[in-house]
Write an enzyme that holds these catalytic residues in place. Structure first.
Site, PDB file in Angstrom:
ATOM      1  N   GLY A  40       5.594   8.145 -11.574  1.00  0.00           N
ATOM      2  CA  GLY A  40       5.640   8.397 -10.140  1.00  0.00           C
ATOM      3  C   GLY A  40       5.879   7.092  -9.393  1.00  0.00           C
ATOM      4  CB  CYS A  41       4.484   5.813  -6.231  1.00  0.00           C
ATOM      5  SG  CYS A  41       4.367   4.289  -5.285  1.00  0.00           S
ATOM      6  CG  PHE A  42       8.262   1.417  -8.460  1.00  0.00           C
ATOM      7  CD1 PHE A  42       7.945   1.297  -7.114  1.00  0.00           C
ATOM      8  CD2 PHE A  42       9.595   1.249  -8.823  1.00  0.00           C
ATOM      9  CE1 PHE A  42       8.904   1.010  -6.155  1.00  0.00           C
ATOM     10  CE2 PHE A  42      10.579   0.960  -7.874  1.00  0.00           C
ATOM     11  CZ  PHE A  42      10.219   0.838  -6.530  1.00  0.00           C
ATOM     12  CB  CYS A  44       0.606   4.154  -7.801  1.00  0.00           C
ATOM     13  SG  CYS A  44       0.626   4.705  -6.079  1.00  0.00           S
ATOM     14  CE1 TYR A 197       3.063   7.438  -1.327  1.00  0.00           C
ATOM     15  CE2 TYR A 197       2.112   5.695  -2.684  1.00  0.00           C
ATOM     16  CZ  TYR A 197       2.893   6.823  -2.560  1.00  0.00           C
ATOM     17  OH  TYR A 197       3.503   7.361  -3.665  1.00  0.00           O
TER      18      TYR A 197
END
Length: 221
Positions: A40-42, A44, A197
């Site tokens: 997912g979001c890099f 994170c 976020y």
């Protein structure tokens, strides 16, 4: 003259310490290994794994697609085939690839084939990338163990490693940046915006719901 006599052993000591540091850095560079994952979001994934003892650094980037040197904008349009991914460089004498793989599966929702948490689309799919048969065997074993522990089908693929493109510099270490940016929550320092976020996206809540006490990193946020 006396001051020079005093400074000479001090300078020698400093020189020797610097030499030891450089030698240690060279040895670390020679023994370091890499693990590339998409979760997912890099931002994170980078944040999570840079907190692991034995991890030297984690780099946000793009891999698995068909466009050379893709930009964030191109990847975000989901027409390059790339995953948002993170290249994790680690010291295998301090943390094993197997342990990092176990942490990875327990830090994502590996049952979701359509993205991760609030981030949807092929860019945000999960994956593990391997370079040889030994790495594949370790990844397959970690997947099987995670699937047995979870009691659900895991859809995270194990893929052959492809060219890894480092993301733009403003993405690197985003989670601890101090730059002032404008968000839907108003003006925030980068680190604070990242935390908002991550919470709003529901990442840690879903990982904790899915994995319970075995959830990796969720309790740290």
């Amino acid at each position: 003259m006396q001051i020079f006599k005093t400074l000479k052993p001090i300078a020698l000591t400093v020189f020797m310490l610097l030499a030891l540091v450089l030698r240690g850095q060279q040895a670390e560079a020679q023994t370091a290994e890499t693990l590339t994952v998409a979760g997912g979001c890099f931002w994170c994934v980078e944040s999570d794994f840079e907190s692991v003892p034995g991890v030297i650094d984690a780099v946000s980037g793009y891999t698995g697609g068909h466009t050379k040197n893709p930009t964030y904008g191109e990847v975000g349009k989901s027409n390059t085939g790339h995953f948002e991914a993170v290249e994790i460089r680690f010291d295998p004498s301090r943390v094993s690839r197997a342990d990092l793989l176990d942490l990875f599966f327990r830090s994502v929702d590996p049952t979701d084939a359509g993205g991760q948490f609030c981030d949807r689309g092929e860019t945000y799919r999960t994956a593990v990338f391997v370079s040889n048969t030994d790495e594949r065997a370790l990844a397959e074993n970690a997947l099987a163990q995670a699937e047995a522990a979870l009691g659900q089908k895991i859809v995270t693929p194990i893929l052959d490693a492809a060219t890894f493109y480092r993301a733009e510099e403003y993405h690197q270490d985003y989670y601890k940046g101090s730059k002032l940016i404008f968000t839907r929550f108003g003006p925030k320092r980068q680190a604070a915006a990242y935390k908002r976020y991550r919470q709003a996206c529901g990442r840690d809540a879903r990982v904790a719901q899915l994995w319970g006490d075995a959830a990796a990193f969720a309790k740290d946020h």
